[in-house]
Design a protein around this motif. Structure first.
Motif, short mmCIF file in Angstrom:
data_model
loop_
_atom_site.label_atom_id
_atom_site.label_comp_id
_atom_site.label_asym_id
_atom_site.label_seq_id
_atom_site.Cartn_x
_atom_site.Cartn_y
_atom_site.Cartn_z
N PRO A 1 -7.45 -3.92 5.33
CA PRO A 1 -6.91 -3.29 4.11
C PRO A 1 -7.10 -1.78 4.03
CG PRO A 1 -8.89 -4.55 3.61
CD PRO A 1 -8.50 -4.89 5.02
N ALA A 2 -8.00 -1.21 4.79
CA ALA A 2 -8.25 0.24 4.72
C ALA A 2 -7.61 0.98 5.88
CB ALA A 2 -9.75 0.51 4.69
N SER B 1 -13.43 -2.52 -1.49
CA SER B 1 -12.61 -2.63 -2.71
C SER B 1 -11.23 -3.20 -2.42
CB SER B 1 -12.49 -1.25 -3.38
OG SER B 1 -11.88 -0.32 -2.52
N MET B 2 -10.58 -2.74 -1.34
CA MET B 2 -9.26 -3.26 -1.00
C MET B 2 -9.35 -4.71 -0.52
SD MET B 2 -7.13 -0.88 -1.70
CE MET B 2 -5.66 -1.32 -0.81
N MET C 1 -13.51 1.70 0.72
CA MET C 1 -12.12 1.25 0.67
C MET C 1 -11.98 -0.14 1.30
SD MET C 1 -10.58 3.53 -1.02
CE MET C 1 -8.87 3.03 -0.80
N GLU C 2 -12.71 -0.41 2.36
CA GLU C 2 -12.66 -1.73 2.97
C GLU C 2 -13.15 -2.79 1.99
OE1 GLU C 2 -13.18 -1.10 7.78
OE2 GLU C 2 -14.99 -1.19 6.52
N TYR D 1 -2.16 -5.64 6.72
CA TYR D 1 -2.98 -4.98 5.71
C TYR D 1 -4.06 -5.92 5.16
CZ TYR D 1 -0.40 -0.61 5.29
OH TYR D 1 0.14 0.63 5.53
N GLU E 1 0.84 -1.20 0.00
CA GLU E 1 0.00 0.00 0.00
C GLU E 1 0.87 1.26 0.00
OE1 GLU E 1 -2.85 -0.66 -0.88
OE2 GLU E 1 -2.87 -2.75 -0.33
N LYS F 1 -9.42 -6.86 -3.48
CA LYS F 1 -8.10 -6.98 -4.10
C LYS F 1 -7.27 -8.03 -3.40
CE LYS F 1 -4.48 -4.55 -3.17
NZ LYS F 1 -3.45 -3.49 -2.97
N TYR F 2 -7.26 -8.01 -2.08
CA TYR F 2 -6.47 -8.99 -1.33
C TYR F 2 -7.02 -10.40 -1.51
CZ TYR F 2 -3.42 -5.66 1.00
OH TYR F 2 -2.46 -4.72 1.25
#
Length: 297
Positions: free
Chosen positions: A240-241, A278-279, A275-276, A236, A114, A282-283
């Motif tokens: 993630p956010a 979408s991120m 963000m929580e 992260y 990040e 991603k993870y």
């Protein structure tokens, strides 16, 4: 294994008599999501070998960083307080740089999680099992070897026609350059596609790092061990956010996020939730990293 070690030393001694650099270009195919067969990506990677060290990095990122750093430096000279640049990150997937120092093969992995730039230092030891099998690959006479690394079983084909005990990513220690490398699942594959002698105008990553230092005034990065990198990554992955939350904890900070659909989010609660989600996605989908042991519990 003693004869392999002596061959490696001989190769390195020979290399030190020449200041000439060599660039080997690999086609790297990798699957980001282990659950989806259509998640295969492809990128061309350079392995630049010099007498005392080598650099492994993505071609597209190199071109992007070169252009961006030149632009920033020139703008600083003409308009010191006003700088703008355009990013070409959509054109590349690989953002790390790996430096290997000879003869001990100390490895420095420049990467990021990040917003945190990380410098991961280690000296990985590869226990190669060299097999009698041979075949011609990309017009090179190659021999087979296997090893375990990063939570994966790897098959390598190296060539003594190319007297460099190096290879793609962090791999090294064979009595010849690795021409082909793939893991047992075939979700990470490297294949040598070309090579050339480097000339003065073919700058190495020393040049890029120098530009970065000039553009940013200093190279910013946290030095960590592989274990510390894994701890940060898992932190992260679980939250993630967290960077966004830390930013918004300062009441003076405001943030506007434009979603893929074009909607603008301005409230802190909306931004954090988006963000929580979408991120987190991603993870979840980026689950097939080359070094599984650094990215999973």
């Amino acid at each position: 294994m003693k004869h392999i070690f002596s061959l490696v030393l001989t190769v390195l001694i020979c290399l030190n008599f020449s200041a000439q650099g060599n660039r080997f270009t690999y086609e790297y195919q990798f699957r980001i999501d282990s659950t989806k067969t259509d998640s295969l990506k492809k990128e061309f990677m350079n392995l630049d070998i010099f007498p005392n060290k080598s650099y492994f990095y993505g071609q597209a990122q190199y071109a992007s960083d070169s252009a961006m750093n030149h632009s920033i430096i020139q703008q600083r000279k003409s308009t010191p307080n006003s700088i703008s640049y355009s990013s070409t990150t959509d054109e590349w997937n690989i953002s790390y740089l790996i430096e290997k120092s000879y003869p001990g093969f100390k490895t420095t992995w420049f990467t990021n999680i990040e917003q945190t730039n990380m410098i991961v230092e280690e000296t990985p030891v590869f226990k190669w099992n060299i097999l009698p099998e041979t075949q011609k690959i990309e017009n090179y006479n190659c021999q087979k070897a296997t090893t375990n690394f990063g939570g994966r079983i790897w098959e390598a084909w190296f060539s003594k026609d190319l007297p460099f005990p190096d290879g793609p990513y962090k791999f090294n220690g064979l009595p010849g350059l690795i021409v082909k490398l793939e893991d047992k699942t075939k979700s990470h594959q490297f294949l040598l596609k070309g090579n050339k002698k480097l000339k003065t105008e073919d700058h190495s990553w020393d040049y890029i790092l120098g530009l970065q230092k000039e553009a940013d005034h200093e190279f910013k990065g946290v030095k960590v061990s592989p274990a510390q990198y894994k701890k940060q990554y898992m932190s992260y992955k679980n939250d993630p956010a967290k960077d966004v939350k830390l930013d918004l904890a300062d009441l003076r900070t405001t943030m506007t996020v434009t979603t893929e659909s074009g909607a603008k989010l301005t409230s802190n609660a909306e931004v954090i939730k988006y963000m929580e989600e979408s991120m987190g996605k991603k993870y979840k989908t980026n689950n097939n990293q080359l070094e599984l042991n650094l990215h999973k519990k």
